[in-house]
Design an enzyme around this catalytic site. Structure first.
Site, mmCIF file in Angstrom:
data_model
loop_
_atom_site.group_PDB
_atom_site.id
_atom_site.type_symbol
_atom_site.label_atom_id
_atom_site.label_comp_id
_atom_site.label_asym_id
_atom_site.label_seq_id
_atom_site.Cartn_x
_atom_site.Cartn_y
_atom_site.Cartn_z
ATOM 1 N N ALA A 83 0.839 -1.207 0.000
ATOM 2 C CA ALA A 83 0.000 0.000 0.000
ATOM 3 C C ALA A 83 0.872 1.255 0.000
ATOM 4 O O ALA A 83 1.805 1.369 0.789
ATOM 5 C CB ALA A 83 -0.906 0.004 1.223
ATOM 6 N N TYR A 147 7.779 11.126 -0.525
ATOM 7 C CA TYR A 147 7.697 9.749 -1.044
ATOM 8 C C TYR A 147 9.078 9.077 -1.031
ATOM 9 O O TYR A 147 9.219 7.927 -0.610
ATOM 10 C CB TYR A 147 7.122 9.806 -2.456
ATOM 11 N N PRO A 177 10.312 -1.222 -7.610
ATOM 12 C CA PRO A 177 9.854 -1.042 -8.986
ATOM 13 C C PRO A 177 10.291 0.313 -9.518
ATOM 14 O O PRO A 177 10.415 1.295 -8.776
ATOM 15 C CB PRO A 177 8.319 -1.071 -8.872
ATOM 16 N N GLY A 178 10.521 0.347 -10.823
ATOM 17 C CA GLY A 178 10.637 1.631 -11.498
ATOM 18 C C GLY A 178 9.251 2.149 -11.822
ATOM 19 O O GLY A 178 8.305 1.937 -11.058
HETATM 20 N N1 CAA Z 1 13.664 17.964 -12.724
HETATM 21 C C1 CAA Z 1 13.924 19.267 -12.747
HETATM 22 N N2 CAA Z 1 12.988 20.214 -12.841
HETATM 23 C C2 CAA Z 1 11.726 19.797 -12.889
HETATM 24 C C3 CAA Z 1 11.360 18.452 -12.849
HETATM 25 C C4 CAA Z 1 12.405 17.519 -12.790
HETATM 26 N N3 CAA Z 1 12.160 16.204 -12.747
HETATM 27 N N4 CAA Z 1 10.035 18.367 -12.881
HETATM 28 C C5 CAA Z 1 9.565 19.612 -12.949
HETATM 29 N N5 CAA Z 1 10.585 20.491 -12.958
HETATM 30 C C6 CAA Z 1 10.529 21.928 -13.025
HETATM 31 C C7 CAA Z 1 9.514 22.422 -14.041
HETATM 32 O O1 CAA Z 1 10.098 22.491 -15.295
HETATM 33 C C8 CAA Z 1 9.142 23.749 -13.467
HETATM 34 O O2 CAA Z 1 10.164 24.667 -13.751
HETATM 35 P P1 CAA Z 1 9.860 26.212 -14.048
HETATM 36 O O3 CAA Z 1 9.270 26.743 -12.776
HETATM 37 O O4 CAA Z 1 11.193 26.783 -14.355
HETATM 38 O O5 CAA Z 1 8.910 26.203 -15.197
HETATM 39 C C9 CAA Z 1 9.174 23.452 -11.976
HETATM 40 O O6 CAA Z 1 10.077 22.405 -11.778
HETATM 41 C C10 CAA Z 1 7.825 22.934 -11.492
HETATM 42 O O7 CAA Z 1 7.121 24.022 -11.146
HETATM 43 P P2 CAA Z 1 5.559 23.943 -11.151
HETATM 44 O O8 CAA Z 1 5.066 25.161 -10.443
HETATM 45 O O9 CAA Z 1 5.039 23.646 -12.517
HETATM 46 O O10 CAA Z 1 5.296 22.681 -10.243
HETATM 47 P P3 CAA Z 1 3.943 22.142 -9.695
HETATM 48 O O11 CAA Z 1 3.730 22.654 -8.334
HETATM 49 O O12 CAA Z 1 2.843 22.341 -10.685
HETATM 50 O O13 CAA Z 1 4.289 20.604 -9.573
HETATM 51 C C11 CAA Z 1 4.895 18.443 -10.362
HETATM 52 C C12 CAA Z 1 4.374 19.814 -10.721
HETATM 53 C C13 CAA Z 1 4.133 17.883 -9.151
HETATM 54 C C14 CAA Z 1 6.356 18.530 -10.003
HETATM 55 C C15 CAA Z 1 4.668 17.583 -11.622
HETATM 56 O O14 CAA Z 1 5.563 18.005 -12.593
HETATM 57 C C16 CAA Z 1 4.876 16.100 -11.381
HETATM 58 O O15 CAA Z 1 3.954 15.411 -10.963
HETATM 59 N N6 CAA Z 1 6.074 15.612 -11.654
HETATM 60 C C17 CAA Z 1 6.334 14.164 -11.585
HETATM 61 C C18 CAA Z 1 6.973 13.781 -10.281
HETATM 62 C C19 CAA Z 1 7.177 12.308 -10.332
HETATM 63 O O16 CAA Z 1 7.969 11.771 -11.106
HETATM 64 N N7 CAA Z 1 6.437 11.554 -9.478
HETATM 65 C C20 CAA Z 1 6.493 10.131 -9.524
HETATM 66 C C21 CAA Z 1 5.090 9.592 -9.443
HETATM 67 S S1 CAA Z 1 4.978 7.875 -9.794
HETATM 68 C C22 CAA Z 1 5.576 7.127 -8.467
HETATM 69 O O17 CAA Z 1 5.905 7.716 -7.469
HETATM 70 C C23 CAA Z 1 5.678 5.618 -8.497
HETATM 71 C C24 CAA Z 1 7.077 5.222 -8.317
HETATM 72 O O18 CAA Z 1 7.402 4.636 -7.287
HETATM 73 C C25 CAA Z 1 8.023 5.357 -9.420
#
Ligand code: CAA
Length: 240
Positions: A83, A147, A177-178
């Protein structure tokens, strides 16, 4: 009599694949879920696997729920701590609530589930604790301070339990997992997700069944000497 496996978050996503794979491998399986009654009912109807509803973040609910499972099905031989939730936000925007929700579920939830089951495993001199961590617990992830901390903590729990359980025939292992094609990953904005897939040498998201097969192996008697280990299954995205 066949062994009993309890899978948390076992009615959807990776957990559902684990429940089904363990059932197919001959275990008696119980799956827990936190909130989605409709998905759990559909899962039970499709698979015949019983589901039980409680919140792994609440110790007393875990203790009561485990007692119910043990009364209905049998003592838990295999616990799969699967979970997990995300509450992603860049650190400067992350709230204390987002931090606590994720830590309470993904990290404290593992304590809450394992602690009531542990004494019975010690008495019976057999147990398998299999915890689903994450690539992001190994490498960290932008917007996942909560996380990544929880999943790294899960590896610490696993390695410590492995040392305590060994003399009682209990092993504790983790799977990292990836990015797997589940609702959790599909919730990531499409553009961001495309960028993630581009970083996976295999060129695709993983399938839940690819994680489930790791769990079936760790639960089996083939894995008796594997203890405190991590199976990394991420398509080559992060090499540890
Ligand atoms: N590396 C560097 N910069 C990044 C980035 C990254 N990986 N991701 C986003 N950014 C940057 C954006 O480009 C943006 O830059 P600017 O402000 O210069 O435009 C900034 O960071 C993000 O600002 P926002 O205000 O847009 O951010 P937000 O509050 O809207 O949040 C977020 C957006 C939540 C980060 C969204 O991009 C997101 O969900 N990202 C994915 C995160 C992720 O990979 N989560 C994994 C989920 S799956 C999982 O967890 C299962 C597992 O075990 C693998």
């Amino acid at each position: 009599m066949s062994r009993t496996a309890l899978v948390t978050g076992g009615s959807r996503g990776i957990g559902a694949a684990i429940s089904v794979a363990l059932s197919n491998a001959g275990y008696q399986v119980a799956a827990t879920y936190a909130g989605n009654d409709a998905a759990a009912a559909a899962f039970t109807e499709q698979t015949g696997i019983k589901t039980f509803k409680w919140n792994v973040a609440e110790y007393d609910e875990c203790a009561a729920g485990i007692s119910k499972v043990e009364a209905e099905i049998g003592p838990v031989d295999i616990l799969v701590n699967n979970a997990g939730i995300t509450r992603d936000a860049p650190f400067h925007k992350m709230t204390k609530e987002q931090w606590s929700q994720v830590i309470d579920t993904n990290l404290t939830g593992v304590f809450n589930m394992t602690h009531p089951i542990w004494p019975g495993m010690r008495e019976r001199k057999f147990g398998r604790i299999i915890t689903i961590s994450s690539i992001n617990g190994q490498k960290g992830q932008f917007a996942q301070v909560n996380y990544a901390a929880s999943k790294a903590g899960d590896l610490g729990i696993t390695k410590s339990l492995a040392q305590e359980g060994a003399r009682y025939g209990i092993t504790a292992n983790a799977v990292c997992p990836g990015y797997i094609a589940t609702d959790m990953v599909m919730a990531v904005p499409e553009k961001v997700r495309d960028g993630i897939v581009a970083q996976i040498p295999t060129g695709r998201l993983g399938e839940p069944e690819e994680i489930a097969r790791c769990v079936v192996f760790l639960a089996s008697d083939d894995a008796t000497f594997i203890n405190g280990s991590t199976i990394t299954a991420n398509g080559g995205q992060h090499l540890v």
